[in-house]
Enzyme design. Sequence first.
Site, PDB file in Angstrom:
ATOM      1  N   ASN A  16      44.501 -17.034 -26.688  1.00 58.83           N
ATOM      2  CA  ASN A  16      45.032 -16.931 -28.048  1.00 58.83           C
ATOM      3  C   ASN A  16      46.140 -15.887 -28.016  1.00 58.83           C
ATOM      4  OD1 ASN A  16      45.481 -16.505 -30.752  1.00 58.83           O
ATOM      5  ND2 ASN A  16      43.446 -15.678 -31.199  1.00 58.83           N
ATOM      6  N   TRP A  17      47.379 -16.365 -28.073  1.00 60.27           N
ATOM      7  CA  TRP A  17      48.503 -15.415 -27.981  1.00 60.27           C
ATOM      8  C   TRP A  17      48.736 -14.672 -29.286  1.00 60.27           C
ATOM      9  CZ3 TRP A  17      53.054 -18.068 -24.795  1.00 60.27           C
ATOM     10  CH2 TRP A  17      52.641 -18.208 -23.460  1.00 60.27           C
ATOM     11  N   LYS A  18      48.063 -15.097 -30.364  1.00 56.56           N
ATOM     12  CA  LYS A  18      48.241 -14.458 -31.679  1.00 56.56           C
ATOM     13  C   LYS A  18      49.735 -14.395 -32.018  1.00 56.56           C
ATOM     14  CE  LYS A  18      43.854 -12.180 -30.989  1.00 56.56           C
ATOM     15  NZ  LYS A  18      42.959 -11.055 -31.261  1.00 56.56           N
ATOM     16  N   HIS A  52      39.311 -17.830 -37.195  1.00 62.84           N
ATOM     17  CA  HIS A  52      39.395 -16.567 -36.458  1.00 62.84           C
ATOM     18  C   HIS A  52      39.216 -15.411 -37.443  1.00 62.84           C
ATOM     19  CE1 HIS A  52      40.919 -13.229 -34.128  1.00 62.84           C
ATOM     20  NE2 HIS A  52      40.760 -13.968 -33.041  1.00 62.84           N
ATOM     21  N   GLU A  58      40.703 -12.733 -37.755  1.00 58.75           N
ATOM     22  CA  GLU A  58      41.963 -12.213 -38.303  1.00 58.75           C
ATOM     23  C   GLU A  58      42.453 -13.086 -39.461  1.00 58.75           C
ATOM     24  OE1 GLU A  58      44.003 -11.819 -34.545  1.00 58.75           O
ATOM     25  OE2 GLU A  58      42.565 -10.259 -34.004  1.00 58.75           O
ATOM     26  N   GLU A  73      32.836 -14.438 -31.536  1.00 61.50           N
ATOM     27  CA  GLU A  73      33.754 -13.310 -31.358  1.00 61.50           C
ATOM     28  C   GLU A  73      33.356 -12.164 -32.273  1.00 61.50           C
ATOM     29  OE1 GLU A  73      37.775 -14.670 -29.607  1.00 61.50           O
ATOM     30  OE2 GLU A  73      37.904 -14.637 -31.778  1.00 61.50           O
ATOM     31  N   GLY A 116      40.103  -6.885 -29.347  1.00 64.72           N
ATOM     32  CA  GLY A 116      41.233  -5.977 -29.155  1.00 64.72           C
ATOM     33  C   GLY A 116      40.846  -4.519 -29.039  1.00 64.72           C
ATOM     34  N   SER A 138      37.692  -8.820 -26.081  1.00 62.66           N
ATOM     35  CA  SER A 138      37.941  -7.915 -24.943  1.00 62.66           C
ATOM     36  C   SER A 138      37.495  -8.483 -23.594  1.00 62.66           C
ATOM     37  CB  SER A 138      37.305  -6.536 -25.196  1.00 62.66           C
ATOM     38  OG  SER A 138      37.928  -5.912 -26.310  1.00 62.66           O
ATOM     39  N   GLY A 186      42.280 -12.980 -26.023  1.00 65.02           N
ATOM     40  CA  GLY A 186      43.510 -12.591 -26.698  1.00 65.02           C
ATOM     41  C   GLY A 186      44.440 -11.855 -25.753  1.00 65.02           C
ATOM     42  N   GLY A 187      44.356 -10.527 -25.767  1.00 65.14           N
ATOM     43  CA  GLY A 187      45.304  -9.696 -25.014  1.00 65.14           C
ATOM     44  C   GLY A 187      45.471 -10.091 -23.556  1.00 65.14           C
TER      45      GLY A 187
HETATM   46  P1  PGA Z   1      40.993  -9.928 -27.363  1.00 62.06           P
HETATM   47  O1  PGA Z   1      41.064 -11.007 -28.548  1.00 62.06           O
HETATM   48  O2  PGA Z   1      40.698 -10.680 -26.095  1.00 62.06           O
HETATM   49  O3  PGA Z   1      42.371  -9.299 -27.358  1.00 62.06           O
HETATM   50  O4  PGA Z   1      39.925  -8.963 -27.701  1.00 62.06           O
HETATM   51  C1  PGA Z   1      40.159 -12.084 -28.596  1.00 62.06           C
HETATM   52  C2  PGA Z   1      40.445 -12.959 -29.770  1.00 62.06           C
HETATM   53  O5  PGA Z   1      40.719 -12.448 -30.864  1.00 62.06           O
HETATM   54  O6  PGA Z   1      40.423 -14.204 -29.660  1.00 62.06           O
END
Ligand code: PGA
Length: 247
Positions: A9-11, A91, A93, A161, A167, A207, A228-229
């Site tokens: 997930n590149w957000k 998600h 977010e 999640e 993050g 993470s 994500g990251g």
């Molecule tokens: P993260 O994000 O790997 O940066 O913790 C995961 C996500 O929100 O899908």
Amino acid sequence: MRPKIAAGNWKMNGTQSALDELDALAGMLPGGSTQVVICPPAPLLIPAVARAGGIAIGAQDCHAAEKGAHTGDISAAMVADSGATHVILGHSERRVDHGESDADVSAKVDAAWAAGLTAILCLGESEADRVAGRTLDVIGAQLAGSLPDAARTENTVVAYEPIWAIGTGKVPTLEQIIEVHDFLRAALIDRFGAEMGDAIPLLYGGSVKADNAATIFEAENVDGALVGGASLKASDFAPIVAALAVS
Ligand code: PGA
């Protein structure tokens, strides 16, 4: 046998130059049956599909309506028309930043399925929920409220999640991950029957990095990761895919 899925997930990260990472990733994949999905920002969907090779492309959200006066939104049909095959929905977010309720997410999942997309449905408790011992109640309610009854094995992926792990570099213990994933598996079997409930892939997200992925993938009901990251750079994501492939 459930499919193994590594989803990135590149957000809200990446302009067109980020697609070089997709090319690099394609060259680093281990082969075999592990599915890799990259979900870039919406403007990159079409060029990403063109360069994806064996990597599936997904969006990070879609609107529940087919079309209309919804400035700034994209429909599931638009996502499918781009050549993308997946969409992340619910998600945290989106739930937190945009106030999406379980009912909103459920409507989006239905729209995604109607457009022929696979929904990656995200669920997760806050730190306050976890501390108060409400994790399974919250996860159970989110699953019940945001996964529609029309779920099919082929178009449904559920991602656990924990919000406090996203993050932050904080990862639940393997026991905590196992507890939630076993709970989700049982809830899916209870609702959809043994065959289908056992076949829906469950991803862990929050993470995930190259150095903790192998441990997380030890859990029987962890079928992959939503990252994500560590999905932004091919050199970070490829080892996670490799760890999944041998798990
Ligand atoms: P993260 O994000 O790997 O940066 O913790 C995961 C996500 O929100 O899908």
